[in-house]
Design an enzyme around this catalytic site. Structure first.
Site, mmCIF file in Angstrom:
data_model
loop_
_atom_site.group_PDB
_atom_site.id
_atom_site.type_symbol
_atom_site.label_atom_id
_atom_site.label_comp_id
_atom_site.label_asym_id
_atom_site.label_seq_id
_atom_site.Cartn_x
_atom_site.Cartn_y
_atom_site.Cartn_z
ATOM 1 N N SER A 243 0.825 -1.210 0.000
ATOM 2 C CA SER A 243 0.000 0.000 0.000
ATOM 3 C C SER A 243 0.857 1.257 0.000
ATOM 4 O O SER A 243 2.047 1.206 0.314
ATOM 5 C CB SER A 243 -0.924 0.056 1.231
ATOM 6 O OG SER A 243 -1.713 -1.095 1.321
ATOM 7 N N ASP A 315 8.823 -8.572 10.236
ATOM 8 C CA ASP A 315 9.005 -10.025 10.268
ATOM 9 C C ASP A 315 8.379 -10.559 11.553
ATOM 10 O O ASP A 315 8.919 -10.379 12.651
ATOM 11 C CB ASP A 315 10.493 -10.369 10.211
ATOM 12 C CG ASP A 315 10.739 -11.854 9.989
ATOM 13 O OD1 ASP A 315 9.800 -12.638 10.197
ATOM 14 O OD2 ASP A 315 11.868 -12.216 9.604
ATOM 15 N N ASP A 318 8.754 -16.969 12.368
ATOM 16 C CA ASP A 318 10.044 -17.651 12.315
ATOM 17 C C ASP A 318 9.817 -19.146 12.104
ATOM 18 O O ASP A 318 8.760 -19.691 12.456
ATOM 19 C CB ASP A 318 10.824 -17.445 13.619
ATOM 20 C CG ASP A 318 11.276 -16.011 13.816
ATOM 21 O OD1 ASP A 318 11.359 -15.278 12.811
ATOM 22 O OD2 ASP A 318 11.531 -15.617 14.965
#
Length: 791
Positions: A243, A315, A318
């Site tokens: 976006s 992030d 994991d």
């Protein structure tokens, strides 16, 4: 013969009349009167000329009940698809072809998490957001029980079950998954690390490079209120991908008021993702963009404040490679001990077939995902667990979004943003008092320094598991900065307030730089002038890449091709449809990357690379580095170099384009290579594609321009645009009642609605229409009202 002709003519007339009656019965009702159970008082909805409902109610419960009914009337099949994906029940509705999708999401834990969130929801005391949500759900179910179902249910021979709060939590879970990049990226990075080594990784931008553009922070002392890919391709609902958002203070606008802009980048579909609705009841006025099944606007504005979203790209997932107990495969190593796998059994109902039983193993890190992620299964025989922030705690997304819609000031927004644990979102804010702000929302895990967040970690090492969360107060943010604007374009935010640069899947910031440079170029912006930024299709990185590649090709390779060389040398990165340069450039770039990388990666992994953020972020550093090992073909005795790859791929490119478009270079127009079709879930079956899919004129497809109209590189040289702005919003607080927007197709998902595709032409031509909030204009636009009365 005359009698036969008269009979056939009468039959055709009867069929036509029957079709008209069918369409009338299956079209949404935009005027007249409907009785609805549970309404306390008469509620009025005016539909403007583009089918947006403007709901006027005497209280919140009636407003949200009406919204639920009208949302279902226009988008019930989309709502059905979204909730079935999120609850892992798609095969029950569509059959055995999608069992693997249900298995994937159940293994990942989204349906289980939805149930956990529902239990948490039910345990909470009554609240305005709970009451509003329950009213919305009741409105949806009122339509399911008493409305005319859209034709998709007739074609599939199905009826929808009642809508529930668990369905909403499933939809939120699916949305959170689509915002994540780890599953699409980490297996590929781990493969490169293990099979090729560090020298190959260093040629790519695995982490943000210093040259990339960072979102600047500004922390005030206080707040003031002045092939996983092939599986995902089967999904009947779009993926959220990126976006742009920016908010400009009155110091840089002609009106002296804040200007707000947002365009969320989402996979194209029919209908498009956002459903617009304007709600008015005492003490509340809000124009929102809603996801199917979600009662509150994730993007929208009141007369006082405006809120938009972009993907944070942090992030938050994991992967841990697990070591089995050599003497007991039902146990795994964790530290100095062996722990038993926990086992979760599940049953997938399948239309027309017996149920499918699945077994999901879990470790302390999360579920084992080898069986549902082919890229992981091909990489290692060891179990690999997924640790994902989203499944760590119940979602409070509905509470957060409700509070964002009802916010009165910056403190309210800060409190609401802090409730979002995942997915990571950039929340953009502007208000009538002149405040502008940006928050990076989401819980950020504290990782050990020994962990590379994009390479599988050692599951036997207790220190590899995240050790807690950074407090929300440290998250990146900018509130009323001296620059006079805030902007985000999925690029790397600057450090947390404690100095940590948080890892993620950030884009290089070319879009952010174009936006920032434009805003800084003047101090008297209007929303009419802002259109030019939102619609810009320039990427100067690609122009630079083309020049670098040209500089390494011997002059004799250009004999007879001087026109091509001249075009590329003088390219400014514009992707105009009448230009032949993008047609040449993208095919050339594809062949350069193919010749350089496919021999090391193999075809499947190379295709994954082409669809990853790593490629976008690495293109420029990859091309300009002539010394990395990718240039050498591993299957030949000699050592190839960048110049040879550029030359070979250039020759292949021109040969293929001549075969495809002819010898006249000036006729290789970009518009001939671009296709845009908004696919419907049933449109994959011919001839239903002709009925449900929305095909439009070509658009100026591009990679990482502000007006991002994305596609995947390929060798065919025909590029299907798969995603782009799912809406374009522009608002000046000088005149909130006439802010601007446009949707890619139309407001309604009902094929027989006149609003099914009535904005498609506006969108492709870069035009806008008003988001009306003034009642006089709304009534004039609607002509007639739909009156909802208590049953």
């Amino acid at each position: 013969m005359r009698k036969v002709g008269a009979f056939l003519g009468g039959l055709v007339l009867l069929l036509a009349l029957g079709l008209l009656v069918f369409i009338f019965l299956h079209s949404p009702q935009y005027k007249g009167e409907i009785e609805i159970n549970g309404l306390s008082e008469e509620t009025t909805a005016y539909f403007d000329e583009h089918g947006v409902p403007h709901i006027y109610a005497s209280n919140a419960s009636d407003a949200y009940r009406a919204l639920g009914y009208l949302h279902a009337q226009d988008r019930l099949f989309q709502l059905e698809m979204m909730r079935r994906v999120g609850t892992g029940t798609l095969a029950e509705f569509l059959g055995p072809d999608v069992v693997e999708i249900d298995q994937f999401f159940r293994t990942l834990g989204i349906p289980e998490h939805a149930q956990t969130s529902t239990e948490f929801w039910n345990s909470q005391a009554d609240s305005p957001w709970k009451n509003a949500t329950e009213a919305y759900i009741a409105g949806v179910n009122e339509f399911i029980q008493n409305g005319t179902l859209p034709i998709e249910f007739l074609l599939l021979g199905e009826k929808p079950r009642e809508f529930t709060i668990n369905d909403i939590h499933g939809i939120v879970g699916y949305m959170s998954f689509t915002f994540g990049m780890a599953l699409k990226t980490d297996p590929l990075i781990t493969k490169m690390s293990r099979e090729l080594g560090q020298e190959y990784l260093e040629a790519l931008s695995i982490e943000t490079l210093p040259e990339h553009h960072f979102i600047p922070n500004f922390y005030p002392d206080s707040i003031s209120n002045g092939s996983l890919s092939s599986l995902l391709e089967k999904l009947p609902v779009p993926l959220l991908e990126g976006s742009n958002g920016w908010v400009v203070s009155g110091s840089k606008t002609k009106s002296g008021k804040v200007i707000f802009a947002n365009d969320t980048h989402i996979g194209f579909s029919s209908p498009s993702v956002w459903y617009e609705a304007h709600l008015e009841y005492p003490g509340f006025s809000f124009y929102g963009n809603h996801l199917a099944g979600v009662p509150f606007g994730l993007v929208g504005h009141s007369r006082h404040h405006s809120v938009g979203l972009t993907m944070f790209e942090n992030d938050d997932q994991d992967f841990f490679e697990i070591k089995l107990n050599p003497t007991n495969s039902n146990e795994y190593q964790f530290g100095d001990e062996f722990l038993p796998f926990s086992v979760r059994k599940d049953v997938i109902s399948v239309k027309g077939q017996d149920p499918v039983e699945i077994e999901i193993k879990e470790t302390i890190h999360g579920p084992i995902v080898n069986s549902v992620v082919p890229e992981i299964a091909s990489l290692t025989d060891n179990p690999v667990s997924s640790w994902w922030v989203y499944t760590m705690e119940p979602t409070r997304a509905l509470e957060a979004i409700y509070k964002i819609n009802h916010a009165q000031d910056l403190e309210d927004l800060t409190a609401a943003a802090s409730l979002i644990h995942a997915p990571g979102l950039n929340i953009m804010y502007g208000d009538s008092l002149g405040n502008i702000a940006w928050w990076a929302a989401g819980k950020l895990p504290i990782r050990s320094e020994k962990v590379h967040s994009k390479i599988f970690a050692d599951g036997s090492d207790p220190e590899s598991i995240p050790q807690g969360w950074y407090p929300f107060s440290l998250n990146p943010k900018s509130i009323n900065p001296p620059s006079g604007f805030v902007a985000s374009a999925n690029n790397q935010p600057d450090t947390l307030q404690n100095g940590v640069l948080f890892p993620g899947y950030y884009f290089p910031g070319e879009r952010w730089k174009r936006i920032a440079d434009a805003i800084n170029s003047k101090d008297d912006w209007t929303i009419q002038e802002m259109k030019a930024i939102q619609l810009e299709v320039v990427n100067t990185d690609h122009a630079q890449i083309a020049k670098i590649m040209l500089s390494q090709i011997p002059d004799f390779d250009f004999e007879g091709k001087e026109r091509v060389k001249s075009l590329l040398e003088n390219w400014d990165g514009n992707h105009e449809l009448s230009s032949s340069i993008p047609t040449i450039y993208y095919k050339w770039l594809y062949h350069v990357l193919r010749l350089a990388m496919e021999d090391e990666l193999g075809k499947e992994a190379f295709e994954s690379y082409l669809g990853s953020f790593v490629m976008i972020r690495s293109n420029l550093p990859f091309i300009r580095n002539f010394d990395h090992p990718w240039w050498d073909k591993v299957n030949t005795p000699e050592k190839e170099n960048a110049s040879q790859i550029f030359s070979e791929s250039f020759k292949i490119t021109l040969q293929e384009l001549e075969a495809q478009f002819g010898d006249n270079i000036n006729s290789w127009d970009w518009e001939k290579a671009v296709i845009l079709e908004h696919p419907h879930p049933l449109g994959s079956q011919k001839p239903l594609d002709k009925i449900f899919n929305v095909k439009t004129d070509p658009v100026p497809a591009n990679d990482e321009s502000v007006n991002k109209l994305a596609f995947k590189l390929n060798g065919e040289g025909i590029y299907t645009v798969t995603s782009g702005p799912a809406m374009r919003i522009l608002l000046d607080f000088m005149d909130v009642d006439r802010s601007l927007s446009v949707l890619p197709t139309g407001q309604s998902g009902n094929r027989f609605s006149k609003h099914y595709r009535d904005q498609a032409s506006l969108y492709t031509k870069g035009k806008y229409r008003y988001q009306l909030m003034d009642k006089n204009e709304i009534v004039e636009s609607a002509k007639d009202a739909l009156i909802l009365t208590p049953r």
